[in-house]
Scaffold this active site. Structure first.
Site, PDB file in Angstrom:
ATOM      1  N   TYR A  33      28.395  17.424  -8.726  1.00 29.71           N
ATOM      2  CA  TYR A  33      28.759  16.047  -9.047  1.00 29.71           C
ATOM      3  C   TYR A  33      27.559  15.262  -9.540  1.00 29.71           C
ATOM      4  O   TYR A  33      26.413  15.724  -9.450  1.00 29.71           O
ATOM      5  CB  TYR A  33      29.371  15.361  -7.822  1.00 29.71           C
ATOM      6  CG  TYR A  33      28.377  14.925  -6.768  1.00 29.71           C
ATOM      7  CD1 TYR A  33      27.746  15.861  -5.945  1.00 29.71           C
ATOM      8  CD2 TYR A  33      28.044  13.580  -6.595  1.00 29.71           C
ATOM      9  CE1 TYR A  33      26.832  15.454  -4.978  1.00 29.71           C
ATOM     10  CE2 TYR A  33      27.136  13.174  -5.635  1.00 29.71           C
ATOM     11  CZ  TYR A  33      26.528  14.106  -4.824  1.00 29.71           C
ATOM     12  OH  TYR A  33      25.616  13.713  -3.880  1.00 29.71           O
ATOM     13  N   ARG A  70      21.089  16.915 -15.769  1.00 28.57           N
ATOM     14  CA  ARG A  70      20.991  17.446 -14.404  1.00 28.57           C
ATOM     15  C   ARG A  70      22.309  18.114 -14.003  1.00 28.57           C
ATOM     16  O   ARG A  70      22.311  19.168 -13.354  1.00 28.57           O
ATOM     17  CB  ARG A  70      20.631  16.323 -13.415  1.00 28.57           C
ATOM     18  CG  ARG A  70      20.421  16.841 -11.998  1.00 28.57           C
ATOM     19  CD  ARG A  70      19.860  15.784 -11.065  1.00 28.57           C
ATOM     20  NE  ARG A  70      20.813  14.708 -10.814  1.00 28.57           N
ATOM     21  CZ  ARG A  70      20.523  13.595 -10.153  1.00 28.57           C
ATOM     22  NH1 ARG A  70      19.294  13.394  -9.677  1.00 28.57           N
ATOM     23  NH2 ARG A  70      21.438  12.670  -9.972  1.00 28.57           N
ATOM     24  N   ARG A 108      42.545  31.830  -2.641  1.00 32.21           N
ATOM     25  CA  ARG A 108      41.317  31.752  -1.844  1.00 32.21           C
ATOM     26  C   ARG A 108      40.672  33.115  -1.603  1.00 32.21           C
ATOM     27  O   ARG A 108      41.117  33.894  -0.762  1.00 32.21           O
ATOM     28  CB  ARG A 108      41.611  31.077  -0.501  1.00 32.21           C
ATOM     29  CG  ARG A 108      40.339  30.773   0.286  1.00 32.21           C
ATOM     30  CD  ARG A 108      40.613  30.178   1.647  1.00 32.21           C
ATOM     31  NE  ARG A 108      39.358  29.903   2.358  1.00 32.21           N
ATOM     32  CZ  ARG A 108      38.653  30.845   2.987  1.00 32.21           C
ATOM     33  NH1 ARG A 108      39.061  32.089   3.017  1.00 32.21           N
ATOM     34  NH2 ARG A 108      37.507  30.515   3.594  1.00 32.21           N
ATOM     35  N   HIS A 141      36.425  34.617  -1.738  1.00 34.88           N
ATOM     36  CA  HIS A 141      35.070  34.098  -1.871  1.00 34.88           C
ATOM     37  C   HIS A 141      34.406  34.339  -3.234  1.00 34.88           C
ATOM     38  O   HIS A 141      33.790  33.424  -3.774  1.00 34.88           O
ATOM     39  CB  HIS A 141      34.187  34.622  -0.736  1.00 34.88           C
ATOM     40  CG  HIS A 141      34.488  33.979   0.581  1.00 34.88           C
ATOM     41  ND1 HIS A 141      35.662  34.217   1.264  1.00 34.88           N
ATOM     42  CD2 HIS A 141      33.790  33.094   1.334  1.00 34.88           C
ATOM     43  CE1 HIS A 141      35.664  33.515   2.387  1.00 34.88           C
ATOM     44  NE2 HIS A 141      34.530  32.821   2.454  1.00 34.88           N
ATOM     45  N   LYS A 146      22.945  19.597  -7.270  1.00 34.43           N
ATOM     46  CA  LYS A 146      23.725  18.469  -6.757  1.00 34.43           C
ATOM     47  C   LYS A 146      25.138  18.938  -6.449  1.00 34.43           C
ATOM     48  O   LYS A 146      26.100  18.631  -7.167  1.00 34.43           O
ATOM     49  CB  LYS A 146      23.705  17.292  -7.750  1.00 34.43           C
ATOM     50  CG  LYS A 146      23.964  15.953  -7.073  1.00 34.43           C
ATOM     51  CD  LYS A 146      23.499  14.817  -7.941  1.00 34.43           C
ATOM     52  CE  LYS A 146      23.937  13.462  -7.412  1.00 34.43           C
ATOM     53  NZ  LYS A 146      23.559  13.153  -6.040  1.00 34.43           N
ATOM     54  N   GLU A 152      13.547  14.093   1.840  1.00 34.48           N
ATOM     55  CA  GLU A 152      14.225  12.982   1.153  1.00 34.48           C
ATOM     56  C   GLU A 152      15.280  12.389   2.081  1.00 34.48           C
ATOM     57  O   GLU A 152      15.474  12.880   3.195  1.00 34.48           O
ATOM     58  CB  GLU A 152      14.868  13.465  -0.154  1.00 34.48           C
ATOM     59  CG  GLU A 152      15.948  14.512   0.064  1.00 34.48           C
ATOM     60  CD  GLU A 152      16.586  15.021  -1.226  1.00 34.48           C
ATOM     61  OE1 GLU A 152      16.568  14.304  -2.238  1.00 34.48           O
ATOM     62  OE2 GLU A 152      17.121  16.141  -1.194  1.00 34.48           O
ATOM     63  N   LEU A 155      16.505  16.986  -4.228  1.00 36.72           N
ATOM     64  CA  LEU A 155      17.142  16.739  -5.513  1.00 36.72           C
ATOM     65  C   LEU A 155      16.107  16.036  -6.400  1.00 36.72           C
ATOM     66  O   LEU A 155      15.423  15.123  -5.930  1.00 36.72           O
ATOM     67  CB  LEU A 155      18.356  15.828  -5.322  1.00 36.72           C
ATOM     68  CG  LEU A 155      19.113  15.524  -6.609  1.00 36.72           C
ATOM     69  CD1 LEU A 155      19.964  16.725  -7.012  1.00 36.72           C
ATOM     70  CD2 LEU A 155      19.987  14.295  -6.456  1.00 36.72           C
TER      71      LEU A 155
END
Ligand code: PDD
Length: 283
Positions: free
Chosen positions: A35, A54, A103, A105, A150, A182, A206
């Site tokens: 995101y 990014r 589902r 992996h 991210k 951070e 990040l």
């Protein structure tokens, strides 16, 4: 506002309430997605190209399919316009997941299209964080070894942030192996003898866009800086501390756990940076 927002979802602009995310979406099942949060000042997206590159890097690191950044930028601006946010301070949210599949992996079938979602929110006015500064708490950094990506897997950040809230603090700051990395949703920097210090942009943090802007402002303003780890034990020797981020911009930290930073008031370097940041945004 808030109820009738227009969002972009997999190629269409729809009412946010009409977005239907499959329970088989890998974002929902595995937090298998990335995101970005981008600030819009009076309808103009700040550092949008940096955020999009990014995002593209995050996708690449997770071996997700690349997206057209030019298209995404058009969509981002459209979401601002369609929600009549041209004259507002707002945030734009972009999320891309590895798509919908049974589902299992390992990665799904190569034909699986990613889920792409873009929305906007009006930014509520700040509550004097800048003038008074905020308190932070230090918490163990329980995150994985790729904090440079991210990813929407934010559980340690959520738990840390909740802990800060319960203790009346504005942010939780992570400590990994005795070093400050951070905040739960911000970059962190300290001032030692007039020099600004922040963690190097490696796998443990990040690479914050605001962090980059602040380092560039240091060059412009002649503020010395270095990118090096800050040992937790040295923190009490800092004259100023700040958290940096898209929504927070630059926020002075005046208290850590139960001790006061400097004289407990935002310091001169924070003030200088904040002013220059404001000028940059206005330009
Ligand atoms: N958070 N570090 C972390 C862990 C973050 O989640 C963020 C941003 C930052 C600051 O990065 P930037 O200056 O590029 O916003 C640093 C976003 C805003 C969020 O999760 O809401």
């Amino acid at each position: 506002m808030g109820n009738n927002m227009i969002a972009y979802f997999n190629g269409q602009f729809v009412s946010k309430e009409d977005v239907k995310i499959s329970p088989d979406d890998r974002g929902f099942l595995f937090a298998d997605g990335v995101y970005e949060v981008i600030r819009s000042y009076g309808g103009r997206l700040f550092k949008v190209d940096d955020h999009l590159s990014r995002l593209s890097r995050s996708l690449g690191e997770l071996r997700m399919a690349p997206v057209s950044l030019a298209h995404l930028k058009t969509v981002a601006n459209q979401v601002i316009q369609r929600n009549n946010l041209e004259n507002e301070d707002a945030t734009l949210y972009i999320q891309i997941t590895r798509g919908v599949a049974p589902r299992k992996h390992p990665f799904p079938d190569i034909e699986t299209s990613p889920t792409v979602y873009v929305s906007a929110s009006v930014l509520p006015p700040s509550h004097g964080e800048w003038e008074k500064g905020i308190a932070v708490i230090l918490v163990p950094d329980l995150r994985w070894g790729r904090c440079d990506i991210k990813s929407v897997g934010l559980l340690p950040n959520v738990l840390a942030s909740q802990q800060a809230k319960e203790r009346g603090a504005g942010e939780a700051v992570f400590v990994r192996d005795g070093v400050i990395t951070e905040g739960s949703h911000t970059s962190f920097c300290a001032v030692f003898e007039g020099q600004l210090v922040t963690h190097p942009a490696n796998h443990h943090i990040l690479a914050g866009i605001t962090r980059r802007v602040v380092l560039d402002l240091c060059v412009t303003l002649g503020i010395p800086f270095r990118e090096s780890p800050i040992p937790e034990r040295n923190l009490t020797g800092a004259s100023e501390l700040m958290v940096l981020g898209t929504t927070s911009e630059i926020v002075p930290v005046v208290r850590v756990n139960d001790w006061m930073v400097g004289d407990g008031k935002p310091g001169p370097i924070s003030a200088k940076l904040k002013r220059a940041f404001g000028d940059l945004v206005a330009a």
